[in-house]
Design a protein around this motif. Structure first.
Motif, PDB file in Angstrom:
ATOM      1  N   UNK A   1      19.765 -18.514  -8.103  1.00  0.00           N
ATOM      2  CA  UNK A   1      18.719 -19.508  -7.913  1.00  0.00           C
ATOM      3  C   UNK A   1      17.850 -19.275  -6.702  1.00  0.00           C
ATOM      4  N   UNK A   2      18.162 -18.250  -5.887  1.00  0.00           N
ATOM      5  CA  UNK A   2      17.304 -17.935  -4.745  1.00  0.00           C
ATOM      6  C   UNK A   2      15.919 -17.511  -5.231  1.00  0.00           C
ATOM      7  N   UNK A   3      14.919 -17.785  -4.414  1.00  0.00           N
ATOM      8  CA  UNK A   3      13.546 -17.404  -4.760  1.00  0.00           C
ATOM      9  C   UNK A   3      13.258 -16.008  -4.226  1.00  0.00           C
ATOM     10  N   UNK A   4      12.942 -15.092  -5.117  1.00  0.00           N
ATOM     11  CA  UNK A   4      12.581 -13.722  -4.749  1.00  0.00           C
ATOM     12  C   UNK A   4      11.066 -13.601  -4.907  1.00  0.00           C
ATOM     13  N   UNK A   5      10.394 -13.309  -3.827  1.00  0.00           N
ATOM     14  CA  UNK A   5       8.929 -13.219  -3.862  1.00  0.00           C
ATOM     15  C   UNK A   5       8.468 -11.992  -3.097  1.00  0.00           C
ATOM     16  N   UNK A   6       7.227 -11.618  -3.320  1.00  0.00           N
ATOM     17  CA  UNK A   6       6.674 -10.469  -2.614  1.00  0.00           C
ATOM     18  C   UNK A   6       5.346 -10.061  -3.205  1.00  0.00           C
ATOM     19  N   UNK A   7       4.907  -8.887  -2.821  1.00  0.00           N
ATOM     20  CA  UNK A   7       3.646  -8.354  -3.315  1.00  0.00           C
ATOM     21  C   UNK A   7       3.631  -6.843  -3.135  1.00  0.00           C
ATOM     22  N   UNK A   8       2.719  -6.195  -3.822  1.00  0.00           N
ATOM     23  CA  UNK A   8       2.534  -4.751  -3.662  1.00  0.00           C
ATOM     24  C   UNK A   8       1.067  -4.417  -3.894  1.00  0.00           C
ATOM     25  N   UNK A   9       0.615  -3.372  -3.207  1.00  0.00           N
ATOM     26  CA  UNK A   9      -0.775  -2.918  -3.327  1.00  0.00           C
ATOM     27  C   UNK A   9      -0.789  -1.395  -3.302  1.00  0.00           C
ATOM     28  N   UNK A  10      -1.474  -0.783  -4.247  1.00  0.00           N
ATOM     29  CA  UNK A  10      -1.676   0.664  -4.223  1.00  0.00           C
ATOM     30  C   UNK A  10      -2.760   0.941  -3.180  1.00  0.00           C
ATOM     31  N   UNK A  11      -2.327   1.418  -2.015  1.00  0.00           N
ATOM     32  CA  UNK A  11      -3.240   1.564  -0.881  1.00  0.00           C
ATOM     33  C   UNK A  11      -4.027   2.855  -0.960  1.00  0.00           C
ATOM     34  N   UNK A  12      -3.344   3.945  -1.289  1.00  0.00           N
ATOM     35  CA  UNK A  12      -3.974   5.258  -1.220  1.00  0.00           C
ATOM     36  C   UNK A  12      -3.768   5.991  -2.532  1.00  0.00           C
TER      37      UNK A  12
ATOM     38  N   UNK B   1      -4.579  -5.062   0.947  1.00  0.00           N
ATOM     39  CA  UNK B   1      -5.781  -4.991   0.106  1.00  0.00           C
ATOM     40  C   UNK B   1      -6.992  -4.521   0.911  1.00  0.00           C
ATOM     41  N   UNK B   2      -7.069  -4.972   2.174  1.00  0.00           N
ATOM     42  CA  UNK B   2      -8.171  -4.533   3.034  1.00  0.00           C
ATOM     43  C   UNK B   2      -8.091  -3.028   3.282  1.00  0.00           C
TER      44      UNK B   2
END
Length: 208
Positions: A40-51, A158-159
């Motif tokens: 029940x723990x919340x797993x969150x995050x993000x990913x960005x293809x930088x290069x 993203x920047x």
């Protein structure tokens, strides 16, 4: 004084939280593993293809992202994306697998950020008599702060990607411009040679 103590515990718990931030170079398939302690723990995050090294392509083809549970079931999947956020409730405790699949032969550098959040519920309070409701509030504040931190990291990645894209576009424009000048110079040279040959033939004809 109590307020300062709560803020101190909040900061301490933030730095001690289960957070992972890394950069991954994906050639074919690369996986990252994260252990979740509680169901029940919340797993969150993000990913960005930088290069990415696709020099002559204006559009990024994207990568695939797949999350698998300890039992091997697919929890979440994303296809052909250059960056996204994700969040889900862990169906069970154990080791979770986060895999990036690059369908193209060009290496991709991915900025990856993940956080496992745990907020004690009423059941936990009933089981543990030493668990103070104040600690629950601290956990909630910690997760809210973590959400802001994750958003900042996502925007920063993203920047960096947009900056790289602009630099790559600038290089392409320079190469295209140089190529146009070279072709224009060659065309002008051929025209001069052709005109000279016409005049030389015309002079020779008049002499005859």
């Amino acid at each position: 004084m109590k307020t300062y103590a709560i803020l101190g515990l909040l900061l301490l718990s933030t730095f001690a939280g289960d957070v992972s931030a890394l950069s991954v170079t994906v050639n074919d398939v690369e996986c990252v593993y994260e252990y979740v302690l509680y169901e029940g723990d919340t797993v969150s995050g993000n990913f960005v293809v930088v290069d990415h090294d696709i020099f002559w392509s204006s559009d990024h083809p994207g990568i695939d992202f797949i999350v698998s549970s300890p039992g091997g079931n697919v929890v979440q999947t994303m296809k052909g994306t250059s960056g996204e956020k994700f969040e889900f409730k862990a169906p069970r405790s154990g080791m979770y697998q986060f895999c990036f699949h690059n369908p193209y032969s060009t290496p991709e550098t991915v900025s990856f950020y993940i956080h496992v959040g745990h907020i004690p519920n009423e059941h936990d309070l009933a089981k543990d008599e030493h668990l103070d409701p104040v600690n629950v509030k601290i956990a909630e504040l910690r997760e809210a702060l973590e959400s802001v931190t994750a958003e900042q990291k996502y925007l920063k990645a993203r920047d960096a990607r947009h900056r790289h894209t602009n630099e790559s576009t600038h290089k392409r424009v320079i190469f295209y411009t140089i190529g146009e000048y070279i072709l224009l110079a060659l065309a002008s040279g051929l025209q001069v040679v052709y005109i000279r040959r016409l005049f030389s033939k015309s002079v020779a004809y008049n002499r005859v």
